[in-house]
Write an enzyme that holds these catalytic residues in place. Structure first.
Site, PDB file in Angstrom:
ATOM      1  N   GLU A 104       0.820  -1.228   0.000  1.00 54.00           N
ATOM      2  CA  GLU A 104       0.000   0.000   0.000  1.00 54.00           C
ATOM      3  C   GLU A 104       0.850   1.272   0.000  1.00 54.00           C
ATOM      4  O   GLU A 104       0.464   2.270  -0.613  1.00 54.00           O
ATOM      5  CB  GLU A 104      -0.988   0.019   1.167  1.00 54.00           C
ATOM      6  N   THR A 126       2.759  -8.224  -0.894  1.00 54.15           N
ATOM      7  CA  THR A 126       2.870  -8.154   0.566  1.00 54.15           C
ATOM      8  C   THR A 126       2.521  -9.513   1.165  1.00 54.15           C
ATOM      9  O   THR A 126       1.588 -10.176   0.698  1.00 54.15           O
ATOM     10  CB  THR A 126       1.963  -7.083   1.219  1.00 54.15           C
ATOM     11  N   ASP A 128       1.205  -9.718   3.867  1.00 54.49           N
ATOM     12  CA  ASP A 128       0.021  -9.484   4.698  1.00 54.49           C
ATOM     13  C   ASP A 128      -1.299  -9.770   3.961  1.00 54.49           C
ATOM     14  O   ASP A 128      -2.337  -9.916   4.593  1.00 54.49           O
ATOM     15  CB  ASP A 128      -0.014  -8.020   5.185  1.00 54.49           C
ATOM     16  N   ARG A 163       2.227 -27.752  27.651  1.00 50.21           N
ATOM     17  CA  ARG A 163       2.227 -26.292  27.769  1.00 50.21           C
ATOM     18  C   ARG A 163       1.222 -25.654  26.817  1.00 50.21           C
ATOM     19  O   ARG A 163       0.806 -26.271  25.841  1.00 50.21           O
ATOM     20  CB  ARG A 163       3.597 -25.735  27.353  1.00 50.21           C
ATOM     21  N   MET A 170       2.959 -12.154  11.873  1.00 48.82           N
ATOM     22  CA  MET A 170       2.870 -10.814  11.305  1.00 48.82           C
ATOM     23  C   MET A 170       1.497 -10.579  10.650  1.00 48.82           C
ATOM     24  O   MET A 170       0.578 -11.352  10.868  1.00 48.82           O
ATOM     25  CB  MET A 170       3.992 -10.610  10.296  1.00 48.82           C
ATOM     26  N   GLY A 171       1.426  -9.543   9.843  1.00 50.79           N
ATOM     27  CA  GLY A 171       0.184  -9.265   9.115  1.00 50.79           C
ATOM     28  C   GLY A 171      -0.312  -7.842   9.271  1.00 50.79           C
ATOM     29  O   GLY A 171      -1.342  -7.470   8.718  1.00 50.79           O
ATOM     30  N   GLU A 223       0.099  -9.976  15.120  1.00 52.01           N
ATOM     31  CA  GLU A 223       0.804  -8.874  15.801  1.00 52.01           C
ATOM     32  C   GLU A 223      -0.074  -7.637  16.013  1.00 52.01           C
ATOM     33  O   GLU A 223       0.135  -6.867  16.940  1.00 52.01           O
ATOM     34  CB  GLU A 223       2.051  -8.478  15.001  1.00 52.01           C
ATOM     35  N   ARG A 267       4.186 -20.409  27.095  1.00 47.00           N
ATOM     36  CA  ARG A 267       5.369 -19.816  26.458  1.00 47.00           C
ATOM     37  C   ARG A 267       4.952 -19.093  25.180  1.00 47.00           C
ATOM     38  O   ARG A 267       3.868 -19.337  24.655  1.00 47.00           O
ATOM     39  CB  ARG A 267       6.378 -20.909  26.088  1.00 47.00           C
ATOM     40  N   GLN A 275       9.013 -15.356   8.643  1.00 48.35           N
ATOM     41  CA  GLN A 275       7.863 -15.513   7.740  1.00 48.35           C
ATOM     42  C   GLN A 275       8.101 -14.910   6.362  1.00 48.35           C
ATOM     43  O   GLN A 275       7.419 -15.230   5.399  1.00 48.35           O
ATOM     44  CB  GLN A 275       6.628 -14.826   8.341  1.00 48.35           C
TER      45      GLN A 275
END
Ligand code: F6P
Length: 343
Positions: A104, A126, A128, A163, A170-171, A223, A267, A275
């Site tokens: 963008e 991208t 994303d 656990r 990301m993104g 994120e 964790r 990525q």
């Protein structure tokens, strides 16, 4: 003298950029053009930093990640006199057209440069996948495949040690990577920017899962996701030249909260630039190749101010503004599908 096409790659690096560069060079040379590579995005056009792109220079780049041209997040509209330099250098390089490959931000600059009489054609990229007007951007497929593999690997430790593991992906402000890698990796909860996090609900889902005998859970968080009634978690307050904040850190906060509320050892693993790295998937190589060839076709047809796009399997062209006008985010219906597998 042969006609000349310039090409630049801007913004975050992305698997498949080299496939576009290769396709543009191959198609343009076949059509009798010369190709000039502009280094490091708009920065290269401001500084007139270029390299000739020949059949030799693009040989062997198809499987390589990143971009052989380099990239930057430079915005000419944020630097005194830079737009004028872009226009002057475009002319003095003898360019007949410019192929701008970016997300963008890069395409936003390209859109504005149409008014400066630069014959620009855009190619959307991208990881994303948040650009409107194209079904997919290249880079996304590779990113979700890497993230899926990471989620598979995180299962190993989560299961062995009983656990909860939070995987932060990301993104930016769109949840595509989290959603699709989460679905593909069988995540037990997926959290995206489009839907504020209800921590009680998340912990409830994990407890429900454990009550049916499971001793581990995987939570995938984008994120850009945020808790209800709080703002984005930032790595630093400083804005880049396009006004973006650096996101990151939500995984850590979420993990602490989950451990506190559920009592299960939790964790966090932040996948970060892993990525974006490495060799592009076959899908991204093919999409990048199709985009690159189409971009040159648009130049031949003098269809400037346009962007190549994927629509239902076909490569089409759309006005550049259509790409950057509105962010493409995850719709509720798709998220509802993912929720079938929560808890
Ligand atoms: O736009 C691609 C992207 O990887 C985002 O998902 C992420 O928020 C951002 O770039 C990270 O940028 P940088 O590489 O500048 O840290």
């Amino acid at each position: 003298m042969a006609s000349k096409i310039g090409i630049l790659t801007g913004g975050g690096d992305c698997p498949g950029l080299n496939a576009v560069i290769r396709a543009v060079v191959r198609k343009a040379i076949n059509e009798g053009y010369e190709v000039v590579g502009i280094k490091n995005g708009w920065k290269g056009l401001i500084e007139k930093d270029t390299m000739a792109l020949t059949l030799d220079s693009i040989s062997g780049i198809l499987p390589k990640g990143g971009t052989i041209l380099g990239t930057s997040r430079t915005n000419p509209y944020k630097k005194e006199g830079a737009v004028q330099k872009v226009v002057t250098h475009y002319k003095s390089l003898g360019l007949d057209a410019l192929v701008a490959v970016g997300g963008e931000d890069t395409l936003g600059v390209a859109t504005k440069l149409v008014a400066e009489k630069i014959n620009v054609v855009g190619v959307p990229k991208t990881i994303d996948n948040d650009l409107s007007a194209t079904d997919y951007t290249f880079g996304f497929d590779t990113a979700i495949n890497i993230a899926t593999e990471c989620i598979d690997r995180l299962h190993t430790t989560a299961e062995s040690h009983h656990r909860i593991i939070v995987a932060e992906v990301m993104g930016r402000h769109a949840g595509w990577i989290a959603l699709e890698a989460g679905i593909a990796g069988g995540a037990d909860v997926i959290l995206i920017p489009e839907i504020p996090i209800d921590i009680d609900e998340v912990c409830g889902l994990i407890k429900k899962r454990h009550s049916r005998g499971k001793t581990f859970s995987i939570v995938v968080v984008a994120e850009g996701a945020q808790f209800k009634k709080s703002s984005h978690v930032l790595q630093e307050q400083k804005l880049d030249e396009f006004g973006h904040v650096r996101l990151g850190g939500i995984g850590e906060l979420l993990a602490r909260e989950i451990e506190k509320q559920t009592g299960y050892e939790t964790r966090v693993s932040v996948l970060g630039h892993i990525q974006r790295g490495g060799s592009p998937s076959a899908f991204d190589r093919v999409l990048g190749t199709r985009f690159g060839v189409k971009a040159v076709e648009l130049v031949l047809q003098k269809k400037f101010g346009r962007m190549v796009a994927l629509s239902g399997g076909t490569i089409i062209d759309v006005p550049l503004e259509a790409a950057t006008g509105k962010l493409k985010t995850v719709d509720t219906e798709y998220y509802e599908l993912a929720k079938v597998f929560f808890g």
